[in-house]
Design an enzyme around this catalytic site. Structure first.
Site, PDB file in Angstrom:
ATOM      1  N   HIS A   1       0.843  -1.211   0.000  1.00  0.00           N
ATOM      2  CA  HIS A   1       0.000   0.000   0.000  1.00  0.00           C
ATOM      3  C   HIS A   1       0.874   1.255   0.000  1.00  0.00           C
ATOM      4  CE1 HIS A   1      -3.536   2.452   1.424  1.00  0.00           C
ATOM      5  NE2 HIS A   1      -2.562   3.172   1.939  1.00  0.00           N
ATOM      6  N   GLU A   2       1.867   1.280   0.871  1.00  0.00           N
ATOM      7  CA  GLU A   2       2.735   2.453   0.956  1.00  0.00           C
ATOM      8  C   GLU A   2       3.662   2.558  -0.258  1.00  0.00           C
ATOM      9  OE1 GLU A   2       1.989   4.656   3.069  1.00  0.00           O
ATOM     10  OE2 GLU A   2       0.603   3.347   4.122  1.00  0.00           O
TER      11      GLU A   2
ATOM     12  N   HIS B   1       2.041   4.485  -2.970  1.00  0.00           N
ATOM     13  CA  HIS B   1       2.191   5.929  -2.738  1.00  0.00           C
ATOM     14  C   HIS B   1       3.564   6.392  -3.213  1.00  0.00           C
ATOM     15  CE1 HIS B   1      -1.408   6.721  -0.447  1.00  0.00           C
ATOM     16  NE2 HIS B   1      -1.090   5.903   0.547  1.00  0.00           N
TER      17      HIS B   1
ATOM     18  N   ASP C   1      -4.833   7.557  -1.274  1.00  0.00           N
ATOM     19  CA  ASP C   1      -5.718   6.646  -0.552  1.00  0.00           C
ATOM     20  C   ASP C   1      -7.140   6.693  -1.091  1.00  0.00           C
ATOM     21  OD1 ASP C   1      -3.867   5.567   1.294  1.00  0.00           O
ATOM     22  OD2 ASP C   1      -3.951   7.421   2.463  1.00  0.00           O
TER      23      ASP C   1
END
Length: 933
Positions: A155-156, A159, A166
């Site tokens: 998830h990170e 980014h 998000d």
């Protein structure tokens, strides 16, 4: 760490690279040279290393499946703090440093805040800064709240690497959907769960249905969405990757455009997969047919800094007082910037090189003085940069060190067409080249060396009063030293004065600094009068005056007094150039000092592409907001431009109040190098931001298991959004230089449209919709636009993709204000063409006097109905009892309420006149645009 081989590939890498500190590269579908750095503040615990390995190994498999067999993690370097005990399992870092870390394992920004997040302050599709994971998260102590570490890491990583955002929102957790129901903000909408108010006292927990708020028509603030533990939906990783079934990013077919997610706002309603598949990584790769191998790990322990000063003593160093200025800056570096324990050598070069000092370990002032004696006194001959660099390699080897991970501080002023001949040699050496260009003519190949080896590229003009050379050397503190040991610049100023005139000013020493405080004064012709008073008014008189070097300096013993120090410098001759520089270190190793990081968005630019200047103000990992931040940008000829940087969430600034101050820079005056210095002043308006970071893994309040909520402990929260700094502070810092080309002759053509409006917001003023936003400028975020174009549509995609075809609002009476001021405009919605429309969408473009048009703004969403809440068995009146706070949507009270839903800041719109449903209809001939029935 493996480096790319071959000059052609290196040059390509240079051409593609922007101002990006990461050294990560994609090779045959695998990410190489990923750096995970353990912060010096983390107590020694070898379990952290093992858990990092487990996290990345699990993440690699998850990433591979999530990206349709395209990407995985190939090799990872883990940086170990110098304070941890050594061992044979640890190697020595090469280019790897905390500056280049992709992941930082560090204490939380605030106690108890263990949320994994990514420091992300650039636009959609642009790489972020780094991922911050806390030791407790790495050790698995927060898995219930955030999910398995490997899935969170992916998830990170999305980014960080691909610039997506998000797909949940804690600011706007619910929205009014086209289904006419209140929905939890999520992607995809196929994720099931319940909306409940859940409270616990001791071991006893209760839940109830959520009530609606009469103003927003959405659920009350204490309402939360609890997902079902067992799901079938596979998307999306950017919503809640912790759900067992979630293995994909949202794609076009399941992307939720209605939800007010940050990703929709920042990425123009595109799905996360659309953004990822548009990335350079994706375009240059193909799916793999076989499973990748697990990642490999290198353990690298920080050790003493090994540095060689490589100083140009060619004939051109005799002009513009360059030789003396170089010596002043080098003395400053050796006396104050280089850390104790470092090994330092020195080389002089012109057409050939000469070793002036082998490596000396600095343990006291005696070693520093020994190095000062090796500084050059004469300059002549030609220029051979490669000779100087090769001599530095010899210095390292003579000291018994490999070149891997060594520092070369290279200062040169001249052209050298042969510098490119040793680029391969330098990059393969593992040494880091920090390049200081003095004057406009230093060869561009040397800049390539600094970029490709992970070093700094700094620039100082021949204008001595700008203090650029001293600032450049001051920016060369070790990237791997504990921040408590680093020298921080509090002041840097220069002036030209005639005989008998004074430079009078103050210096602020705040409570986070004060140790090893150092004052440095330089002059061009004659020693000035120097007067200094501490905060109690006591005069300090024991400056050391070095007439030969034209400098005077003073070290304050112990910790300097907190408060305002006052100084006065008196010029003794006409056209005197005086400068003052003040540095200090952290007063307490357990209290992080306030620091400033400065950067631009790219290292090179071709007119008319604008640069974006960023200044990040932090204490530890906590953002400092409300400061006054000024960028000082100097061209090759010494012309300076001052630019106020803003943290207002508009123009070049991505997020409001995140401690990152930004602005577009377009005031180019000439082709060539530009230097960047940032000055920060904090005071009564400054505060530590206690807000949660914008890009972070979602906190899991609990799960629904067999129809029952299994809750997690409430997330630690603060009762306020900020904490005052309570004192004045000042910092100055230098960022890397950048190069601009293709600037036409003056006057420059108008090539800059107004900047994009990103904070469009709306409220009700009577029967009118009132819009507010931050004004853009004639040239991006400077000046005043000519006009605004506001259009509305019933379809968000139509408005986005065919803005010119949407209905235009009459803005005749809307007169634009200066950039960065607040704009307001009210209008009555008209010409709604479909009676069954559920939403109206609003967007703005601005136009300048040259008819250049901005990008489309964020889109405001207006709901044309009262959303249906879940039944509340606890309330006899339905979802919300008429007697409860806020009233009931069906209470029969004759009122008119419009509430707007803005992507990025939600509010819902409905006109209610005692009916349960209301619709905006088209009444072209009526002066009233809103009708209910």
């Amino acid at each position: 760490m493996g480096l790319p081989r071959g000059f052609a590939f290196l040059l390509l890498l240079y051409l593609l690279q922007e101002s990006d500190t990461s050294l990560v590269r994609l090779s045959e579908n695998g990410y190489e040279d990923v750096i995970i750095a353990i912060d010096p503040a983390v107590p020694e615990d070898e379990t952290i290393i093992e858990r990092i390995k487990e996290m990345v190994t699990t993440a690699s498999t998850y990433l591979f499946e999530a990206t349709e067999k395209r990407f995985f993690f190939k090799n990872i370097s883990i940086l170990i703090p110098e304070s941890w005990k050594g061992g044979p399992q640890y190697g020595r870092p090469k280019q790897e440093s905390y500056k280049h870390a992709d992941v930082k394992v560090a204490p939380p920004a605030l106690p108890g805040r263990d949320e994994p997040y990514t420091r992300q302050f650039t636009e959609c599709e642009e790489k972020a800064e780094y991922i911050h994971l806390t030791p407790d998260f790495i050790l698995g102590k927060k898995e219930n709240e955030y999910g398995p570490s490997g899935k969170v890491f992916v998830h990170e990583w999305a980014h960080l690497r691909w610039g997506v955002f998000d797909e949940y929102s804690e600011d706007q957790p619910f929205y009014s959907a086209s289904s006419k129901k209140i929905e939890a903000t999520r992607c995809s909408a196929g994720i099931t769960g319940v909306n409940r108010v859940y409270r616990c006292q001791g071991d006893s927990c209760t839940s109830r249905s959520c009530r609606t708020n009469s103003t927003t028509k959405l659920y009350e603030n204490s309402c939360q969405f609890f997902p079902d533990k067992v799901q079938s939906e596979k998307a999306s990783i950017m919503y809640m990757q912790s759900i067992d079934s979630v293995t994909e990013f949202c794609k076009e077919e399941n992307h939720n455009r209605e939800a007010p997610t940050l990703h929709n706002l920042k990425c123009n309603y595109r799905s996360t997969w659309d953004v990822i598949s548009s990335s350079e990584d994706f375009i240059t790769s193909m799916p793999m047919e076989t499973l990748p191998s697990p990642p490999t790990f290198s353990l690298l322990r920080i050790s003493e800094r090994i540095t060689c000063l490589v100083l140009d003593v060619s004939g051109s160093m005799t002009v513009s007082d360059r030789l003396n200025r170089m010596n002043q800056a080098a003395q400053y570096f050796l006396m104050q910037i280089i850390e104790n324990g470092s090994q330092v050598g020195m080389v002089h070069f012109n057409h050939q090189a000469s070793i002036k000092s082998q490596l000396i370990q600095i343990n006291s002032d005696a070693e520093r003085s020994q190095l000062l004696e090796a500084l050059p006194t004469v300059a002549n001959g030609g220029t051979s940069i490669c000779s100087g660099i090769r001599a530095a390699f010899e210095v390292f080897k003579n000291g018994g060190f490999q070149t891997d991970g060594t520092d070369i501080v290279l200062l040169t002023d001249g052209e050298d067409s042969t510098a490119k001949d040793c680029i391969n040699e330098v990059t393969e050496s593992g040494s880091i080249v920090h390049f200081i260009a003095l004057g406009p003519s230093a060869d561009i190949a040397v800049k390539n060396m600094s970029i490709l080896t992970g070093g700094k590229h700094l620039f100082a003009s021949d204008i001595a009063q700008n203090n650029g050379l001293i600032d450049a050397f001051g920016a060369l503190a070790s990237e791997n030293a504990d921040v408590a040991q680093k020298s921080l610049q509090l002041e840097s100023k220069g002036v030209v004065l005639n005989n008998g005139l004074w430079l009078n000013d103050t210096i602020v020493i705040d409570s986070t600094v004060g140790k090893d405080t150092f004052f440095l004064v330089t002059w061009m012709n004659a020693a000035p009068g120097i007067f200094l008073w501490d905060p109690k008014g006591t005069q300090i008189t024991n400056f050391t005056v070095d007439v030969a070097s034209k400098m005077a300096y003073l070290s304050i013993p112990g910790t300097a007094q907190v408060g305002i120090w006052t100084y006065s410098l008196e010029a003794k001759v006409n056209q005197e150039i005086l400068t003052i520089t003040v540095t200090s270190r952290a007063a307490n190793s357990s209290v992080p000092p306030i620091i400033v990081n400065a950067k631009v968005n790219r290292d090179t630019s071709s007119f008319p592409s604008p640069m974006i200047v960023y200044a990040e103000v932090l204490q530890g990992y906590t953002p400092i907001i409300g400061a006054h931040v000024t960028a000082i940008i100097e061209s090759s000829s010494g012309k300076t431009e001052e630019l106020e940087l803003l943290d207002n969430g508009a123009g070049a600034d991505t997020f409001k109040d995140d401690g990152v101050y930004s602005r577009y820079f377009t005031a180019y005056s000439e082709n060539g190098r530009y230097s960047l210095k940032v000055r920060v002043d904090g005071g009564a308006n400054s505060a530590r931001s206690l807000k949660h970071p914008s890009s972070r893994a979602a906190y899991i309040p609990g799960w629904v298991v067999n129809g029952e909520i299994e809750g997690n402990p409430p997330r630690p929260e603060t009762t306020q959004a900020t904490h005052p700094v309570l004192e004045n502070f000042r910092r100055t810092t230098s960022g890397d230089a950048f190069v601009v080309s293709n600037i036409p002759s003056y006057p420059l053509p108008d090539q800059y449209p107004p900047s994009q409006i990103t904070d469009l917001h709306a409220t009700l003023e009577g029967e009118e919709i009132s819009l507010t936003w931050t004004a853009p400028g004639e040239d991006l975020d400077v000046g005043k636009v000519q006009q605004y174009i506001i259009r509305i549509s019933e379809n968000v995609i139509d408005l986005r993709d065919n803005f010119d075809g949407a209905h235009q609002v009459n803005t005749t009476n809307l007169l634009p204000n200066e950039a960065n001021s607040k704009e307001t405009f009210a209008f009555k919605p008209e010409n709604i063409s479909e009676e069954n429309a559920t939403h109206i969408f609003i967007a703005i473009q601005s136009v300048d006097k040259s008819n250049l048009t901005s990008k489309l703004s964020n889109i405001a969403q207006v709901a044309l109905f009262t959303p249906q809440a879940e039944p509340d068995p606890d309330s006899p009146g339905g979802p919300e009892d008429p007697g409860s706070p806020g009233g009931s949507p069906h209470s029969g009270v004759s009122i008119s309420t419009i509430v707007l839903s803005v992507v990025g800041s939600i509010v819902l719109v409905c006109i209610i006149l005692s009916a349960t449903i209301c619709i905006l209809k088209n009444r072209r001939s009526s002066s009233r645009a809103v009708t209910t029935f």
